[in-house]
Design a protein around this motif. Structure first.
Motif, PDB file in Angstrom:
ATOM      1  N   PRO A 114      74.028  56.888  18.193  1.00  0.00           N
ATOM      2  CA  PRO A 114      73.256  56.621  19.404  1.00  0.00           C
ATOM      3  C   PRO A 114      71.762  56.613  19.110  1.00  0.00           C
ATOM      4  N   THR A 115      70.994  56.034  20.010  1.00  0.00           N
ATOM      5  CA  THR A 115      69.536  56.083  19.902  1.00  0.00           C
ATOM      6  C   THR A 115      69.073  57.465  20.356  1.00  0.00           C
ATOM      7  N   TYR A 116      68.271  58.069  19.520  1.00  0.00           N
ATOM      8  CA  TYR A 116      67.760  59.423  19.793  1.00  0.00           C
ATOM      9  C   TYR A 116      66.458  59.272  20.576  1.00  0.00           C
ATOM     10  N   VAL A 117      66.444  59.745  21.815  1.00  0.00           N
ATOM     11  CA  VAL A 117      65.275  59.538  22.673  1.00  0.00           C
ATOM     12  C   VAL A 117      64.779  60.830  23.290  1.00  0.00           C
ATOM     13  N   ILE A 118      63.527  60.782  23.669  1.00  0.00           N
ATOM     14  CA  ILE A 118      62.948  61.882  24.415  1.00  0.00           C
ATOM     15  C   ILE A 118      62.504  61.293  25.753  1.00  0.00           C
TER      16      ILE A 118
END
Ligand SMILES: *Cc1c(COP(=O)(O)O)cnc(C)c1O
Ligand code: SF4
Length: 271
Positions: A234-238
């Motif tokens: 998955p895309t790791y986002v903040i």
């Protein structure tokens, strides 16, 4: 998350040009301690009446630039009658090309997929799912959540033609471990669920004990990117307050300053 400033009518948050978030209700089968909307979850404040729904649909028909609607909450599947009315209205709008439904019901209340509770809504969804993409975004945090009951629900949802994605929250002491996340993402991928997002836990008061170090998260995500199929990572986002979901750079690049980034409008923000 600073959503109020983008509220265009009760329940609808219009932050990005082409897509809106429609909060169907604040009811949810799960009451996650780390929920972004924990203060509201379980209250009646988010309940929509037919007038609210009508207003929402009117907003969308007068904003054809919105081609995607993300049903959220709470959990839209925990308020299936309201969701069904909204869903039926949305499929009538030619400008709406994609409907996304965010849920945790397959994990928290898999039995609901057997009885009458969700029957009407699932039938309606299955009628349109083969003609236009309906994405379901399921919240999973740990491989132990993939019980046989939950796996049966995944199969059922695939059979009615939904495209399945997952989202996950990094939680200290729960899943901040490469082996655990590897097992989660691989198992989801093998079951036909594409891992979509992994979020850094919000910095809200009371959640400090769940927040992992950003360096650890980056290292874990970098190793997963090396070892798993690209589709399974998955895309790791903040999710920066009011700014949007900003991807965190992995360790493939040197000299990244993790104390600040730019938001979707190019504005500098301190992390
Ligand atoms: C998360 C979110 C979306 C969807 O963002 P994607 O990056 O497309 O998944 C849309 N609107 C709001 C207000 C959101 O918080
Ligand atoms: S499942 Fe989602 S909406 Fe429900 S309490 Fe957990 S994080 Fe909040």
């Amino acid at each position: 998350m600073g959503e109020e400033s983008h509220l265009v009518t009760k329940g609808i948050v219009h932050k990005y040009e082409n897509r809106v978030l429609w909060k169907v209700s604040y009811r949810c089968a799960a009451h996650c301690q780390f929920c972004t909307r924990l203060r509201q979850i379980g209250t009646r404040d988010g309940d929509l009446n037919s007038e609210d729904i009508e207003k929402g649909l009117e907003y969308l028909s007068s904003h054809p630039e919105v081609n995607e609607v993300i049903l959220s909450g709470g959990d839209p599947l925990f308020a299936p009658k309201v969701t069904e009315v909204i869903f039926s209205g949305l499929v009538q709008l030619p400008s709406v090309k994609v409907i996304r439904i965010g849920t945790r019901m397959p994990v928290h209340l898999p039995s609901a997929f057997e009885g009458g509770f969700l029957q009407g809504l699932l039938k309606k969804i299955s009628e349109v799912a083969f003609m236009r993409p309906i994405y379901m975004l399921i919240h999973f945090d740990h491989p132990d959540e993939l019980t046989s009951e939950t796996m049966r629900v995944i199969t059922q949802l695939r059979r009615i033609g939904l495209i399945l994605l997952s989202q996950t929250v990094f939680l200290k002491g729960v899943n901040d471990d490469e082996g655990i996340l590897r097992k989660l993402f691989e198992s989801l991928y093998h079951a036909g669920v594409v891992p979509y997002y992994i979020y850094r836990c919000d910095y809200a008061s009371g959640l400090e004990r769940f927040v992992c170090s950003i360096q650890d998260e980056r290292r874990i995500m970098t190793n997963l990117r090396r070892n798993l199929s690209g589709v399974a990572v998955p895309t790791y986002v903040i999710d920066v307050l009011g700014k949007g979901k900003i991807p965190v750079p992995l360790e493939f690049w040197d000299g990244v300053d993790l104390s600040q980034c730019k938001d979707f409008n190019g504005e500098r923000i301190l992390i």
